[in-house]
Enzyme design. Structure first.
Site, PDB file in Angstrom:
ATOM      1  CD  GLU A  21      -2.759   1.308   2.368  1.00 60.06           C
ATOM      2  OE1 GLU A  21      -3.438   0.083   2.570  1.00 60.06           O
ATOM      3  OE2 GLU A  21      -2.772   1.557   3.326  1.00 60.06           O
ATOM      4  CB  THR A  52      -3.815   5.817   1.026  1.00 59.41           C
ATOM      5  OG1 THR A  52      -3.861   6.576   0.981  1.00 59.41           O
ATOM      6  CG2 THR A  52      -3.406   4.395   1.456  1.00 59.41           C
TER       7      THR A  52
HETATM    8  C1  LIG Z   1      -6.528  -1.628   4.569  1.00 53.42           C
HETATM    9  C2  LIG Z   1      -7.496   0.020   5.155  1.00 53.42           C
HETATM   10  C3  LIG Z   1      -7.234   0.806   4.331  1.00 53.42           C
HETATM   11  C4  LIG Z   1      -7.025   1.966   4.537  1.00 53.42           C
HETATM   12  N1  LIG Z   1      -7.422   2.827   3.487  1.00 53.42           N
HETATM   13  C5  LIG Z   1      -8.079   4.374   3.717  1.00 53.42           C
HETATM   14  C6  LIG Z   1      -7.368   5.545   3.081  1.00 53.42           C
HETATM   15  O1  LIG Z   1      -7.424   4.788   1.873  1.00 53.42           O
HETATM   16  N2  LIG Z   1      -8.641   6.417   3.023  1.00 53.42           N
HETATM   17  C7  LIG Z   1      -9.236   6.685   4.696  1.00 53.42           C
HETATM   18  O2  LIG Z   1      -9.601   7.864   4.354  1.00 53.42           O
HETATM   19  N3  LIG Z   1      -8.936   6.068   4.863  1.00 53.42           N
HETATM   20  C8  LIG Z   1      -8.766   4.766   5.238  1.00 53.42           C
HETATM   21  N4  LIG Z   1      -8.695   3.606   6.094  1.00 53.42           N
HETATM   22  C9  LIG Z   1      -9.452   3.938   7.703  1.00 53.42           C
HETATM   23  C10 LIG Z   1     -10.962   3.863   7.338  1.00 53.42           C
HETATM   24  O3  LIG Z   1     -11.342   4.778   6.476  1.00 53.42           O
HETATM   25  C11 LIG Z   1     -11.533   4.138   8.985  1.00 53.42           C
HETATM   26  O4  LIG Z   1     -10.612   3.239   9.473  1.00 53.42           O
HETATM   27  C12 LIG Z   1     -12.994   4.416   9.302  1.00 53.42           C
HETATM   28  O5  LIG Z   1     -12.264   5.192  10.190  1.00 53.42           O
HETATM   29  C13 LIG Z   1     -13.885   3.858   9.160  1.00 53.42           C
HETATM   30  O6  LIG Z   1     -13.965   2.853   7.513  1.00 53.42           O
HETATM   31  P1  LIG Z   1     -14.608   2.051   7.120  1.00 53.42           P
HETATM   32  O7  LIG Z   1     -15.119   1.699   5.694  1.00 53.42           O
HETATM   33  O8  LIG Z   1     -14.435   0.565   8.129  1.00 53.42           O
HETATM   34  O9  LIG Z   1     -16.053   1.740   7.966  1.00 53.42           O
HETATM   35  P2  LIG Z   1     -16.717   0.846   8.263  1.00 53.42           P
HETATM   36  O10 LIG Z   1     -17.269  -0.378   7.803  1.00 53.42           O
HETATM   37  O11 LIG Z   1     -18.602   2.287   8.046  1.00 53.42           O
HETATM   38  O12 LIG Z   1     -17.045   1.271  10.064  1.00 53.42           O
HETATM   39  C14 LIG Z   1     -17.448   2.249  10.711  1.00 53.42           C
HETATM   40  C15 LIG Z   1     -17.863   2.442  12.666  1.00 53.42           C
HETATM   41  O13 LIG Z   1     -18.928   2.108  12.018  1.00 53.42           O
HETATM   42  C16 LIG Z   1     -19.633   1.093  12.042  1.00 53.42           C
HETATM   43  N5  LIG Z   1     -21.066   0.232  11.777  1.00 53.42           N
HETATM   44  C17 LIG Z   1     -19.822   0.000  10.414  1.00 53.42           C
HETATM   45  N6  LIG Z   1     -20.977  -0.476   9.444  1.00 53.42           N
HETATM   46  C18 LIG Z   1     -22.373   0.112   9.942  1.00 53.42           C
HETATM   47  C19 LIG Z   1     -23.772  -0.137  10.091  1.00 53.42           C
HETATM   48  N7  LIG Z   1     -24.182  -0.216   9.032  1.00 53.42           N
HETATM   49  N8  LIG Z   1     -24.231   0.117  11.196  1.00 53.42           N
HETATM   50  C20 LIG Z   1     -23.747   0.688  12.449  1.00 53.42           C
HETATM   51  N9  LIG Z   1     -22.530   0.499  12.984  1.00 53.42           N
HETATM   52  C21 LIG Z   1     -21.779   0.488  11.448  1.00 53.42           C
HETATM   53  C22 LIG Z   1     -18.559   0.259  12.790  1.00 53.42           C
HETATM   54  O14 LIG Z   1     -18.401  -1.071  13.392  1.00 53.42           O
HETATM   55  C23 LIG Z   1     -17.416   0.862  13.026  1.00 53.42           C
HETATM   56  O15 LIG Z   1     -16.806   0.887  14.318  1.00 53.42           O
HETATM   57  C24 LIG Z   1      -8.574   1.909   5.723  1.00 53.42           C
HETATM   58  C25 LIG Z   1      -8.785   1.304   7.041  1.00 53.42           C
HETATM   59  C26 LIG Z   1      -7.764  -0.022   5.971  1.00 53.42           C
HETATM   60  C27 LIG Z   1      -8.133  -1.019   7.561  1.00 53.42           C
END
Ligand SMILES: Cc1cc2nc3c(=O)[nH]c(=O)nc-3n(C[C@H](O)[C@H](O)[C@H](O)COP(=O)(O)OP(=O)(O)OC[C@H]3O[C@@H](n4cnc5c(N)ncnc54)[C@H](O)[C@@H]3O)c2cc1C
Length: 296
Positions: A21, A52
């Site tokens: 990455e 990213t």
């Molecule tokens: C491999 C990887 C790459 C990443 N790359 C980037 C990047 O390029 N740019 C960037 O800005 N960030 C990046 N991140 C960070 C990520 O955007 C953050 O961690 C963000 O806060 C959560 O994203 P998510 O898609 O996991 O969110 P979600 O899956 O939406 O989760 C966020 C929170 O909401 C809760 N949740 C999820 N779905 C629901 C639902 N349906 N109902 C109720 N609660 C729910 C989850 O438990 C969690 O606490 C990356 C993270 C990882 C692991």
């Protein structure tokens, strides 16, 4: 560039897959360093590389441009990241159109961190999406992309419990995610516990562990803090004796990461996703130090 198989199929077939990455740099010097890292890692033939999407969508154009350049000028297969932050559904579709036009066929669909940074309250864009699984559904629904999503071995910092977090992984799989990549972590047991929680829900989605090479104790502690977790004491105690010896710390950090990677692969992880921080040396050292894999 191989386009014959879906990325998810290649991850499954690689046993293990390796991926790297990068982040979009802010200036010309950073861009040169990025391309040096990409060229130095290219001979390792990773299954994919990813770029990213800056906090708040701040790097949108740079992210798409670099991802496109990887698609057209290297032998590597890129995966573009996309977040929901500050973007309506139409904005998200526009970026996806740009990715598609650039020949990018793999997307990591993320919610993104709140505009105020990790830990600040999350507010969705009024015309946008609230959670990662909704973006997975939007991207998968287009039929153009293989979609991945994020998972958290120690739990996402806003999550109420590890169990709720496992439900979210399953929701992402149901929405169309074909694999998840995890946040970085330091103990193999945390990864295997996450996989177990997901499997206990009848979900077989591949969970690719994210590996952060350790080259600087302060930097890694700060990054871990941002994700809401401390570096475990067992890791800190191995690194602290080298606090004033950068070369020694890098060597011990490589050993710590290599041991983690060996344990993950031995325990059946489908691959390793390295957070390179746009540097190739630490990642290459870990890669070269991995125990030979048993021939199947
Ligand atoms: C491999 C990887 C790459 C990443 N790359 C980037 C990047 O390029 N740019 C960037 O800005 N960030 C990046 N991140 C960070 C990520 O955007 C953050 O961690 C963000 O806060 C959560 O994203 P998510 O898609 O996991 O969110 P979600 O899956 O939406 O989760 C966020 C929170 O909401 C809760 N949740 C999820 N779905 C629901 C639902 N349906 N109902 C109720 N609660 C729910 C989850 O438990 C969690 O606490 C990356 C993270 C990882 C692991």
């Amino acid at each position: 560039m191989s386009t014959a198989r879906r990325l998810s199929e290649d991850i499954a077939a690689s046993a293990p897959s390796f991926s790297f990455e990068f982040f979009p740099p802010k200036n010309d010097a950073g861009e040169r360093a990025l391309w040096t890292a990409i060229r130095e890692l290219e001979p390792l033939h990773p299954t994919f590389v990813s770029v990213t999407y800056g906090a708040g969508g701040s790097t949108r154009d740079r992210t798409v441009r670099i991802t496109e350049r990887i698609a057209t000028e290297t032998t590597l297969r890129p995966m573009g990241h996309l977040t929901c932050v500050g973007q309506s559904r139409d904005d998200l579709r526009t970026v996806l159109g740009q990715y598609a036009a650039a020949g990018v066929r793999n997307i990591l669909a993320l919610r993104g961190d709140p505009v105020g940074g990790p830990g600040a309250p999350w507010t969705p864009h009024p015309g946008g999406l609230d959670h990662g699984d909704e973006l997975v559904a939007l991207v998968a629904g287009l039929g153009t992309f293989c979609v991945g999503a994020a998972a958290y071995p120690k739990g996402h910092r806003e999550s109420s419990s590890l169990e709720a977090d496992a439900d979210v992984v399953v929701a992402k799989a149901r929405a169309g995610a074909e694999f998840v990549v995890t946040d970085f972590f330091f103990l193999a047991e945390d990864y295997f516990a996450l996989v177990e929680r997901v499997r206990a829900r009848g979900c077989e989605i591949p969970v690719v562990p994210g590996i952060m090479p350790i080259t600087n104790l302060k930097q890694i502690s700060r990054m871990a803090e941002l994700s809401g977790h401390d570096v475990p004491p067992s890791v800190v105690s191995r690194l602290e004796p080298w606090a004033d010896d950068p070369d020694g710390l890098r060597a011990e950090g490589t050993l710590v990461a290599t041991e983690l990677c060996d344990a993950l692969l031995e325990g059946g992880a489908p691959g390793l996703h390295f957070y390179t921080l746009n540097r190739s040396t630490a990642t290459r050292r870990i890669y070269e130090s991995l125990a030979p894999l048993p021939v199947m």
